[in-house]
Design a protein around this motif. Structure first.
Motif, PDB file in Angstrom:
ATOM      1  N   ALA A  51      55.791  22.228 -33.216  1.00  0.00           N
ATOM      2  CA  ALA A  51      56.681  23.390 -33.114  1.00  0.00           C
ATOM      3  C   ALA A  51      58.072  23.056 -33.635  1.00  0.00           C
ATOM      4  CB  ALA A  51      56.755  23.869 -31.665  1.00  0.00           C
ATOM      5  N   ALA A  52      58.601  21.900 -33.221  1.00  0.00           N
ATOM      6  CA  ALA A  52      59.945  21.501 -33.663  1.00  0.00           C
ATOM      7  C   ALA A  52      59.991  21.331 -35.172  1.00  0.00           C
ATOM      8  CB  ALA A  52      60.360  20.208 -32.970  1.00  0.00           C
ATOM      9  N   SER A  53      58.918  20.758 -35.747  1.00  0.00           N
ATOM     10  CA  SER A  53      58.910  20.543 -37.200  1.00  0.00           C
ATOM     11  C   SER A  53      58.859  21.859 -37.970  1.00  0.00           C
ATOM     12  CB  SER A  53      57.701  19.678 -37.589  1.00  0.00           C
ATOM     13  OG  SER A  53      56.500  20.417 -37.550  1.00  0.00           O
ATOM     14  N   LEU A  54      58.355  22.905 -37.320  1.00  0.00           N
ATOM     15  CA  LEU A  54      58.261  24.218 -37.964  1.00  0.00           C
ATOM     16  C   LEU A  54      59.428  25.139 -37.600  1.00  0.00           C
ATOM     17  CD1 LEU A  54      54.436  24.857 -37.408  1.00  0.00           C
ATOM     18  CD2 LEU A  54      55.559  24.143 -39.527  1.00  0.00           C
ATOM     19  N   GLY A  55      60.329  24.637 -36.760  1.00  0.00           N
ATOM     20  CA  GLY A  55      61.505  25.424 -36.407  1.00  0.00           C
ATOM     21  C   GLY A  55      61.321  26.370 -35.239  1.00  0.00           C
ATOM     22  N   TYR A  56      60.346  26.062 -34.352  1.00  0.00           N
ATOM     23  CA  TYR A  56      60.097  26.914 -33.194  1.00  0.00           C
ATOM     24  C   TYR A  56      60.340  26.164 -31.896  1.00  0.00           C
ATOM     25  CZ  TYR A  56      57.656  29.986 -36.498  1.00  0.00           C
ATOM     26  OH  TYR A  56      57.342  30.798 -37.556  1.00  0.00           O
ATOM     27  N   GLU A  57      60.611  26.913 -30.839  1.00  0.00           N
ATOM     28  CA  GLU A  57      60.653  26.336 -29.505  1.00  0.00           C
ATOM     29  C   GLU A  57      59.224  26.010 -29.072  1.00  0.00           C
ATOM     30  OE1 GLU A  57      63.374  25.603 -27.689  1.00  0.00           O
ATOM     31  OE2 GLU A  57      64.597  26.264 -29.401  1.00  0.00           O
ATOM     32  N   ASP A  58      59.100  25.059 -28.158  1.00  0.00           N
ATOM     33  CA  ASP A  58      57.782  24.703 -27.644  1.00  0.00           C
ATOM     34  C   ASP A  58      57.102  25.941 -27.057  1.00  0.00           C
ATOM     35  OD1 ASP A  58      55.575  23.301 -26.746  1.00  0.00           O
ATOM     36  OD2 ASP A  58      56.575  22.556 -24.939  1.00  0.00           O
ATOM     37  N   GLY A  59      55.861  26.147 -27.431  1.00  0.00           N
ATOM     38  CA  GLY A  59      55.112  27.288 -26.928  1.00  0.00           C
ATOM     39  C   GLY A  59      55.311  28.561 -27.706  1.00  0.00           C
ATOM     40  N   ARG A  60      56.129  28.528 -28.762  1.00  0.00           N
ATOM     41  CA  ARG A  60      56.425  29.752 -29.516  1.00  0.00           C
ATOM     42  C   ARG A  60      55.876  29.723 -30.945  1.00  0.00           C
ATOM     43  NH1 ARG A  60      60.464  32.884 -27.207  1.00  0.00           N
ATOM     44  NH2 ARG A  60      60.348  32.631 -24.939  1.00  0.00           N
ATOM     45  N   THR A  61      55.089  28.705 -31.281  1.00  0.00           N
ATOM     46  CA  THR A  61      54.552  28.615 -32.641  1.00  0.00           C
ATOM     47  C   THR A  61      53.483  29.684 -32.856  1.00  0.00           C
ATOM     48  OG1 THR A  61      54.868  26.221 -32.544  1.00  0.00           O
ATOM     49  CG2 THR A  61      53.528  27.094 -34.358  1.00  0.00           C
ATOM     50  N   PRO A  62      53.600  30.493 -33.907  1.00  0.00           N
ATOM     51  CA  PRO A  62      52.543  31.465 -34.198  1.00  0.00           C
ATOM     52  C   PRO A  62      51.210  30.757 -34.432  1.00  0.00           C
ATOM     53  CG  PRO A  62      54.532  31.992 -35.437  1.00  0.00           C
ATOM     54  CD  PRO A  62      54.757  30.644 -34.816  1.00  0.00           C
ATOM     55  N   THR A  63      50.154  31.392 -33.999  1.00  0.00           N
ATOM     56  CA  THR A  63      48.820  30.796 -34.074  1.00  0.00           C
ATOM     57  C   THR A  63      48.485  30.314 -35.483  1.00  0.00           C
ATOM     58  OG1 THR A  63      48.098  32.261 -32.306  1.00  0.00           O
ATOM     59  CG2 THR A  63      46.383  31.201 -33.606  1.00  0.00           C
ATOM     60  N   GLU A  64      48.713  31.164 -36.473  1.00  0.00           N
ATOM     61  CA  GLU A  64      48.354  30.818 -37.853  1.00  0.00           C
ATOM     62  C   GLU A  64      49.105  29.582 -38.319  1.00  0.00           C
ATOM     63  OE1 GLU A  64      45.912  32.197 -39.515  1.00  0.00           O
ATOM     64  OE2 GLU A  64      45.555  33.543 -37.833  1.00  0.00           O
ATOM     65  N   GLU A  65      50.372  29.484 -37.950  1.00  0.00           N
ATOM     66  CA  GLU A  65      51.173  28.341 -38.396  1.00  0.00           C
ATOM     67  C   GLU A  65      50.726  27.048 -37.717  1.00  0.00           C
ATOM     68  OE1 GLU A  65      55.311  28.593 -39.241  1.00  0.00           O
ATOM     69  OE2 GLU A  65      55.336  30.765 -38.941  1.00  0.00           O
ATOM     70  N   MET A  66      50.310  27.145 -36.455  1.00  0.00           N
ATOM     71  CA  MET A  66      49.848  25.935 -35.761  1.00  0.00           C
ATOM     72  C   MET A  66      48.576  25.407 -36.411  1.00  0.00           C
ATOM     73  SD  MET A  66      50.343  23.596 -33.521  1.00  0.00           S
ATOM     74  CE  MET A  66      51.548  24.203 -32.304  1.00  0.00           C
ATOM     75  N   PHE A  67      47.608  26.286 -36.653  1.00  0.00           N
ATOM     76  CA  PHE A  67      46.364  25.827 -37.266  1.00  0.00           C
ATOM     77  C   PHE A  67      46.612  25.311 -38.689  1.00  0.00           C
ATOM     78  CE2 PHE A  67      44.290  28.504 -33.971  1.00  0.00           C
ATOM     79  CZ  PHE A  67      43.448  27.534 -33.451  1.00  0.00           C
ATOM     80  N   ALA A  68      47.516  25.937 -39.420  1.00  0.00           N
ATOM     81  CA  ALA A  68      47.821  25.469 -40.771  1.00  0.00           C
ATOM     82  C   ALA A  68      48.464  24.088 -40.727  1.00  0.00           C
ATOM     83  CB  ALA A  68      48.738  26.467 -41.481  1.00  0.00           C
ATOM     84  N   ALA A  69      49.349  23.866 -39.752  1.00  0.00           N
ATOM     85  CA  ALA A  69      49.995  22.558 -39.621  1.00  0.00           C
ATOM     86  C   ALA A  69      48.976  21.481 -39.281  1.00  0.00           C
ATOM     87  CB  ALA A  69      51.081  22.621 -38.550  1.00  0.00           C
ATOM     88  N   VAL A  70      48.059  21.795 -38.368  1.00  0.00           N
ATOM     89  CA  VAL A  70      47.013  20.836 -38.010  1.00  0.00           C
ATOM     90  C   VAL A  70      46.168  20.502 -39.224  1.00  0.00           C
ATOM     91  CG1 VAL A  70      44.914  20.492 -36.643  1.00  0.00           C
ATOM     92  CG2 VAL A  70      46.946  21.491 -35.581  1.00  0.00           C
ATOM     93  N   ALA A  71      45.809  21.515 -40.001  1.00  0.00           N
ATOM     94  CA  ALA A  71      44.979  21.290 -41.195  1.00  0.00           C
ATOM     95  C   ALA A  71      45.691  20.374 -42.188  1.00  0.00           C
ATOM     96  CB  ALA A  71      44.631  22.624 -41.846  1.00  0.00           C
ATOM     97  N   ARG A  72      47.008  20.546 -42.361  1.00  0.00           N
ATOM     98  CA  ARG A  72      47.746  19.676 -43.289  1.00  0.00           C
ATOM     99  C   ARG A  72      47.745  18.234 -42.800  1.00  0.00           C
ATOM    100  NH1 ARG A  72      51.150  24.264 -43.490  1.00  0.00           N
ATOM    101  NH2 ARG A  72      52.549  23.406 -41.894  1.00  0.00           N
ATOM    102  N   ILE A  73      47.903  18.053 -41.493  1.00  0.00           N
ATOM    103  CA  ILE A  73      47.888  16.699 -40.925  1.00  0.00           C
ATOM    104  C   ILE A  73      46.522  16.051 -41.123  1.00  0.00           C
ATOM    105  CG2 ILE A  73      47.955  15.440 -38.735  1.00  0.00           C
ATOM    106  CD1 ILE A  73      50.202  17.445 -37.896  1.00  0.00           C
ATOM    107  N   VAL A  74      45.466  16.801 -40.836  1.00  0.00           N
ATOM    108  CA  VAL A  74      44.113  16.261 -40.985  1.00  0.00           C
ATOM    109  C   VAL A  74      43.846  15.867 -42.436  1.00  0.00           C
ATOM    110  CG1 VAL A  74      41.660  16.826 -40.847  1.00  0.00           C
ATOM    111  CG2 VAL A  74      43.199  17.529 -38.996  1.00  0.00           C
TER     112      VAL A  74
END
Length: 236
Positions: A51-74
């Motif tokens: 969340a911090a790396s994407l500019g959001y507060e903890d718990g406020r990351t949009p669903t699509e952005e969280m899954f996209a971030a995980v996919a990039r890490i993987v």
């Protein structure tokens, strides 16, 4: 994919109590590559760090952005990656599993509180059972127990929830925020691996947490925060 999940699952079968599995938490592709290069056999994303790396507060990351971030890490690494997907973002179990598998993640963290309120443990266990059934062994499910961070200090309440979640099919239980002196009691009362959180450069070491009963160690957002502090120090 199944082979990677089995590799990840096997890492939790530790040869000695003082040798817990250490899973540092990448928050983006660059940090994931750095952690892999340091020799860690697997990684576990922290939702707050992402969340911090994407500019959001903890718990406020949009669903699509969280899954996209995980996919990039993987995609950035060759080692197995487990994903913290908070409370599942309101997705039905089958869809949640499908979305996780699409990222390439081999596991997930799932919380049992929402907006500071503990969920009904039996209803949550039923939901976890649906997630595990939909996963069919393709995901390592780490069920977070939030009693300690929600001001329920009695270890027995955490153990009761853990028993329900393990019976539902969870592979590991994560009593986040459990006091160090309570870990032996939790270890004695919980079947299967137990996750504990460690801070970076302070508090008990991962080995000490292992000696108290932790099977695996994660760091939440602490690596990301220390990295940010390091950058601030360089700039000063």
């Amino acid at each position: 994919m199944t082979d990677r999940v089995e590799v990840f699952r096997a890492l939790h079968r530790r040869p000695a109590q003082n040798d817990p599995l250490i899973l540092p938490g990448p928050w983006d592709a660059a940090s994931a590559r750095a952690l892999e290069a340091a020799g860690y056999p697997a990684l576990a994303t922290p939702s707050a760090g992402v969340a911090a790396s994407l500019g959001y507060e903890d718990g406020r990351t949009p669903t699509e952005e969280m899954f996209a971030a995980v996919a990039r890490i993987v995609r950035a690494v060759d080692v197995p990656v487990s994903a913290d997907v908070e409370g599942g973002y309101g997705l039905a179990p089958k869809e949640l599993v499908e979305r996780l598998l699409e990222t390439g993640a081999v596991g997930c963290n799932l919380e049992d509180s929402e907006a500071g309120v503990l969920k009904d443990p039996r209803r949550h266990a039923d939901w976890l059972a649906e997630v595990c059934a939909a996963a069919g062994g393709r995901l390592f499910v780490n069920a977070r127990v939030d009693t300690f961070i929600q001001s329920v200090a009695e270890p027995e309440r955490a153990i009761e929830r853990a028993a329900l979640y393990v019976a539902a099919g969870a592979d590991c239980v994560y009593p986040i925020g459990a006091p160090v002196d309570v870990l032996p009691l939790l270890r004695a009362g919980i079947q299967g691996p137990v996750n504990a959180i460690a801070k970076v450069g302070e508090g008990p070491s991962p080995m000490e947490l292992g000696e108290r009963g932790a099977t695996r160690i994660t760091f939440g957002p602490y690596l990301q925060r220390r990295a940010a502090e390091g950058i601030a120090g360089l700039l000063r």
